[in-house]
Write a protein that holds these residues in place. Sequence first.
Motif, PDB file in Angstrom:
ATOM      1  N   MET A   1      13.616  19.879   7.274  1.00  0.00           N
ATOM      2  CA  MET A   1      13.383  18.800   8.229  1.00  0.00           C
ATOM      3  C   MET A   1      13.109  17.494   7.482  1.00  0.00           C
ATOM      4  N   ILE A   2      13.041  16.431   8.224  1.00  0.00           N
ATOM      5  CA  ILE A   2      12.986  15.111   7.598  1.00  0.00           C
ATOM      6  C   ILE A   2      11.758  14.923   6.717  1.00  0.00           C
ATOM      7  N   GLN A   3      10.646  15.596   7.058  1.00  0.00           N
ATOM      8  CA  GLN A   3       9.414  15.441   6.283  1.00  0.00           C
ATOM      9  C   GLN A   3       9.315  16.408   5.112  1.00  0.00           C
ATOM     10  N   ASP A   4      10.287  17.292   4.961  1.00  0.00           N
ATOM     11  CA  ASP A   4      10.250  18.283   3.876  1.00  0.00           C
ATOM     12  C   ASP A   4      10.791  17.656   2.591  1.00  0.00           C
ATOM     13  N   ILE A   5       9.939  16.904   1.897  1.00  0.00           N
ATOM     14  CA  ILE A   5      10.378  16.135   0.733  1.00  0.00           C
ATOM     15  C   ILE A   5       9.735  16.625  -0.560  1.00  0.00           C
ATOM     16  N   TYR A   6       9.056  17.780  -0.530  1.00  0.00           N
ATOM     17  CA  TYR A   6       8.418  18.342  -1.726  1.00  0.00           C
ATOM     18  C   TYR A   6       9.445  18.472  -2.859  1.00  0.00           C
ATOM     19  N   PRO A   7       9.060  18.134  -4.117  1.00  0.00           N
ATOM     20  CA  PRO A   7       7.717  17.837  -4.624  1.00  0.00           C
ATOM     21  C   PRO A   7       7.254  16.389  -4.426  1.00  0.00           C
ATOM     22  N   SER A   8       8.089  15.562  -3.807  1.00  0.00           N
ATOM     23  CA  SER A   8       7.640  14.211  -3.475  1.00  0.00           C
ATOM     24  C   SER A   8       6.595  14.279  -2.371  1.00  0.00           C
ATOM     25  N   LYS A   9       5.828  13.192  -2.240  1.00  0.00           N
ATOM     26  CA  LYS A   9       4.773  13.144  -1.222  1.00  0.00           C
ATOM     27  C   LYS A   9       4.655  11.747  -0.659  1.00  0.00           C
ATOM     28  N   LEU A  10       4.590  11.668   0.656  1.00  0.00           N
ATOM     29  CA  LEU A  10       4.312  10.409   1.326  1.00  0.00           C
ATOM     30  C   LEU A  10       2.830  10.386   1.677  1.00  0.00           C
ATOM     31  N   SER A  11       2.105   9.417   1.123  1.00  0.00           N
ATOM     32  CA  SER A  11       0.662   9.287   1.349  1.00  0.00           C
ATOM     33  C   SER A  11       0.422   8.151   2.327  1.00  0.00           C
ATOM     34  N   ASN A  12      -0.108   8.488   3.517  1.00  0.00           N
ATOM     35  CA  ASN A  12      -0.176   7.494   4.583  1.00  0.00           C
ATOM     36  C   ASN A  12      -1.565   6.922   4.833  1.00  0.00           C
ATOM     37  N   GLU A  13      -2.551   7.266   3.979  1.00  0.00           N
ATOM     38  CA  GLU A  13      -3.887   6.715   4.209  1.00  0.00           C
ATOM     39  C   GLU A  13      -3.877   5.202   3.954  1.00  0.00           C
ATOM     40  N   PHE A  14      -4.633   4.483   4.771  1.00  0.00           N
ATOM     41  CA  PHE A  14      -4.655   3.030   4.677  1.00  0.00           C
ATOM     42  C   PHE A  14      -5.525   2.572   3.511  1.00  0.00           C
ATOM     43  N   ILE A  15      -5.024   1.626   2.739  1.00  0.00           N
ATOM     44  CA  ILE A  15      -5.822   0.968   1.705  1.00  0.00           C
ATOM     45  C   ILE A  15      -5.604  -0.534   1.822  1.00  0.00           C
ATOM     46  N   ASN A  16      -6.641  -1.289   1.551  1.00  0.00           N
ATOM     47  CA  ASN A  16      -6.579  -2.743   1.654  1.00  0.00           C
ATOM     48  C   ASN A  16      -6.304  -3.318   0.266  1.00  0.00           C
ATOM     49  N   VAL A  17      -5.029  -3.548  -0.044  1.00  0.00           N
ATOM     50  CA  VAL A  17      -4.629  -4.010  -1.374  1.00  0.00           C
ATOM     51  C   VAL A  17      -3.648  -5.169  -1.245  1.00  0.00           C
ATOM     52  N   GLU A  18      -3.566  -5.950  -2.301  1.00  0.00           N
ATOM     53  CA  GLU A  18      -2.621  -7.057  -2.362  1.00  0.00           C
ATOM     54  C   GLU A  18      -1.260  -6.542  -2.822  1.00  0.00           C
ATOM     55  N   ILE A  19      -0.208  -7.148  -2.308  1.00  0.00           N
ATOM     56  CA  ILE A  19       1.139  -6.750  -2.672  1.00  0.00           C
ATOM     57  C   ILE A  19       1.491  -7.254  -4.070  1.00  0.00           C
ATOM     58  N   ARG A  20       2.283  -6.459  -4.804  1.00  0.00           N
ATOM     59  CA  ARG A  20       2.764  -6.829  -6.123  1.00  0.00           C
ATOM     60  C   ARG A  20       4.271  -7.067  -6.063  1.00  0.00           C
ATOM     61  N   ASP A  21       4.801  -7.757  -7.077  1.00  0.00           N
ATOM     62  CA  ASP A  21       6.231  -8.072  -7.078  1.00  0.00           C
ATOM     63  C   ASP A  21       7.106  -6.830  -6.995  1.00  0.00           C
ATOM     64  N   GLU A  22       6.651  -5.737  -7.604  1.00  0.00           N
ATOM     65  CA  GLU A  22       7.475  -4.521  -7.651  1.00  0.00           C
ATOM     66  C   GLU A  22       7.309  -3.625  -6.425  1.00  0.00           C
ATOM     67  N   ASP A  23       6.380  -3.967  -5.533  1.00  0.00           N
ATOM     68  CA  ASP A  23       6.187  -3.172  -4.328  1.00  0.00           C
ATOM     69  C   ASP A  23       7.324  -3.429  -3.334  1.00  0.00           C
ATOM     70  N   HIS A  24       7.658  -2.416  -2.574  1.00  0.00           N
ATOM     71  CA  HIS A  24       8.709  -2.568  -1.566  1.00  0.00           C
ATOM     72  C   HIS A  24       8.167  -3.306  -0.343  1.00  0.00           C
ATOM     73  N   THR A  25       8.946  -4.256   0.147  1.00  0.00           N
ATOM     74  CA  THR A  25       8.611  -4.989   1.365  1.00  0.00           C
ATOM     75  C   THR A  25       9.646  -4.657   2.423  1.00  0.00           C
ATOM     76  N   LEU A  26       9.190  -4.120   3.546  1.00  0.00           N
ATOM     77  CA  LEU A  26      10.090  -3.719   4.617  1.00  0.00           C
ATOM     78  C   LEU A  26      10.095  -4.781   5.700  1.00  0.00           C
ATOM     79  N   VAL A  27      11.286  -5.217   6.067  1.00  0.00           N
ATOM     80  CA  VAL A  27      11.457  -6.286   7.050  1.00  0.00           C
ATOM     81  C   VAL A  27      12.260  -5.748   8.225  1.00  0.00           C
ATOM     82  N   PHE A  28      11.655  -5.767   9.405  1.00  0.00           N
ATOM     83  CA  PHE A  28      12.345  -5.421  10.644  1.00  0.00           C
ATOM     84  C   PHE A  28      12.655  -6.695  11.406  1.00  0.00           C
TER      85      PHE A  28
END
Length: 272
Positions: free
Chosen positions: A1-28
């Motif tokens: 299924m779509i969420q079966d991405i092991y050994p990769s992991k999607l971590s969805n906990e919220f953290i308050n951090v500043e964006i870096r140049d290498e971070d992905h920015t998603l635009v809708f």
Amino acid sequence: MIQDIYPSKLSNEFINVEIRDEDHTLVFNEEGKLLLGRHADQVVFPVSSEIKSKKNIYLFSLDDKRFFLSLEDDADVLNGFEYYTVREVRDQFKGKEVFAVFTAYHLWKWYSDNKFCGKCGEKLNIDNRERALRCPKCGNVIYPRINPAVIVGVIKGDSILITKYRRGFAHNALVAGFTEIGETLEETVTREVMEETGVKVKNIRYYKSQPWGMAQDILMGFYCEADGDGEIHMDENELKYAEWVKREDIILQPNNFSLTNEMMKEFRDGRQ
């Protein structure tokens, strides 16, 4: 299924951090389409240094890659990038990045739909401690919405009840529907099967669940048995096809992303 991405992991906990140049920015864009590039059948996400969005919020990480959502209304299309619907992503791409797109869409839809307080009308603020929106005037707190829905494999002997929707998704499916207020999941199963196909059911048993960000859902899969002769009286407004199909005649969906497809495959291969 779509969420079966092991050994990769999607971590969805919220953290308050500043964006870096290498971070992905998603635009809708306002239509809910996401700006993406592609390499063969793999998704390519733009990074912050390419987008230059001034207002962003952290979404999640995928392995060691961090993803942010641009909270600005739109962005200029970059060379090599174009806008895709989540359905186009599902149909055209492969890999763990597809799950990231679905999850990002779920969060974008929530942020987009909740800009003002439903109690007093004040513009909402983004909370910096948890994934929430907070009203600065009345203190109302809004958390991400998740819609519970069921997927139902109805079995009669060596056959399963296969459906096709009248609109939208064109491939084989199972009976599905949303849980109503005051209703248990088992009651949803019984009601949805009856409403869509006129079939009574018994011996309802839980199978597995799946996040489905395309519709902001948590899907819960159940198998059950037809109670009685299983005569079908199809809701023609909802479905264009509903038939009992033998194991060996089941035609699966063209990809392995959905709980529905896995449940059909489980039955076809004799594991249910």
